[in-house]
Write an enzyme that holds these catalytic residues in place. Sequence first.
Site, PDB file in Angstrom:
ATOM      1  N   GLU A  84      71.710-106.362  17.654  1.00 46.60           N
ATOM      2  CA  GLU A  84      71.894-107.773  18.037  1.00 46.60           C
ATOM      3  C   GLU A  84      70.590-108.404  18.497  1.00 46.60           C
ATOM      4  O   GLU A  84      70.504-109.629  18.636  1.00 46.60           O
ATOM      5  CB  GLU A  84      72.956-107.890  19.140  1.00 46.60           C
ATOM      6  N   CYS A 116      72.518 -97.795  21.564  1.00 45.10           N
ATOM      7  CA  CYS A 116      71.637 -97.378  22.650  1.00 45.10           C
ATOM      8  C   CYS A 116      72.281 -96.264  23.485  1.00 45.10           C
ATOM      9  O   CYS A 116      72.429 -95.145  23.018  1.00 45.10           O
ATOM     10  CB  CYS A 116      71.229 -98.587  23.483  1.00 45.10           C
ATOM     11  N   HIS A 161      68.723-101.910  19.156  1.00 44.62           N
ATOM     12  CA  HIS A 161      69.678-102.994  19.378  1.00 44.62           C
ATOM     13  C   HIS A 161      69.781-103.892  18.146  1.00 44.62           C
ATOM     14  O   HIS A 161      68.915-104.739  17.911  1.00 44.62           O
ATOM     15  CB  HIS A 161      69.256-103.846  20.582  1.00 44.62           C
TER      16      HIS A 161
END
Length: 358
Positions: free
Chosen positions: A328, A241, A326
Amino acid sequence: MQNGYLTLETGEVFEGVLIGAEKESLGEVVFNTSMTGYQEIITDPSYAGQIITFCYPIIGNYGINAIDDESITPALSGVIIGDLCETPSHYQSVNKFSEKLKQAGVPGIAGIDTRLLVKTIRSRGTVKGYLSKNNNCEYSLPDKASFWVEKVSTKKIQNFKNKGPHVVLMDYGFKKSILNALLDENCAVTIVPYNTPYEKIKALNPDGVLFSNGPGDPMELKKWFPEIKKISQNYPSLGICLGHQLIALAYGAKTTKLAYGHRGGNHPVKELTTGKVKITAQNHGYVVVDESIDTKVFDVSYRNVNDRSIEGLIHKSHPIQTVQFHPEAHPGPSDTEYILKDFVIQIASIGETVYAIK
């Protein structure tokens, strides 16, 4: 509940009822399209200084649990929702959404026509807004934007011991889920402040460096671009990001602000080497400018299916990769969790090669 108002800098006024902390607040009004994950969203440091609008019509139905906060203290400026559920139903729920806001000192407003608000933002572009109990209130915009990264980054080095490779996590406002993902891969993790120079990173002797997500305009960190470049040239690096944008900028690229950003858990991204499309979680207002990438240095690895914006880069000669989304997730799909796993495998294998040569 007391009536309240959201006043946009463009003149529109939306009426609702106030929830959360009893205070007025100014912030950049943005929207998130995710259907779940409101707890993770309001505790994500990347929302520092912003007033988040939830597109999903009902918020609070499964309550707040004790495990899904992405930071210790929420940094966002406010919350806007349609329908508030004050009777949550979930076996892990320990609190109500409105109480979470109140305890965190975050003001909010419910009963807003969020569909109309989002249409307004999409037509106007991202705008500042003011949450208040007064209608037709007057407020002044700050002369200079706050440096939010400095406010959300750790002030001291934190260490998490483990048996695997050692990763330094550059904290620009990292989500706890990134740390957890590294720990789940048996990484030892050292979290360092955003302004940690190369020499201090070198002294920590990491196997790899992860440049985290975070809030605000990446150009606010221009002062540290030379250090970011030096760190990434000397250690296997992954940017997520804001970290993706900072690495690109450190190598001479440019960024620009989107009209209303990418925020949600259903953004399609195409992996260019395979042609496969991944559904990703995203939260950003800036993107790397296509024409500014030095194609002799970087290959574009991912592109957004909707607007073709750059979603990932791979360095041609150094073990550096970046992603705008992202991997995750949390909340969001796990389509790209392999990126973090592959990064750990990469730094472990590079470390073994170095030790073998020695």
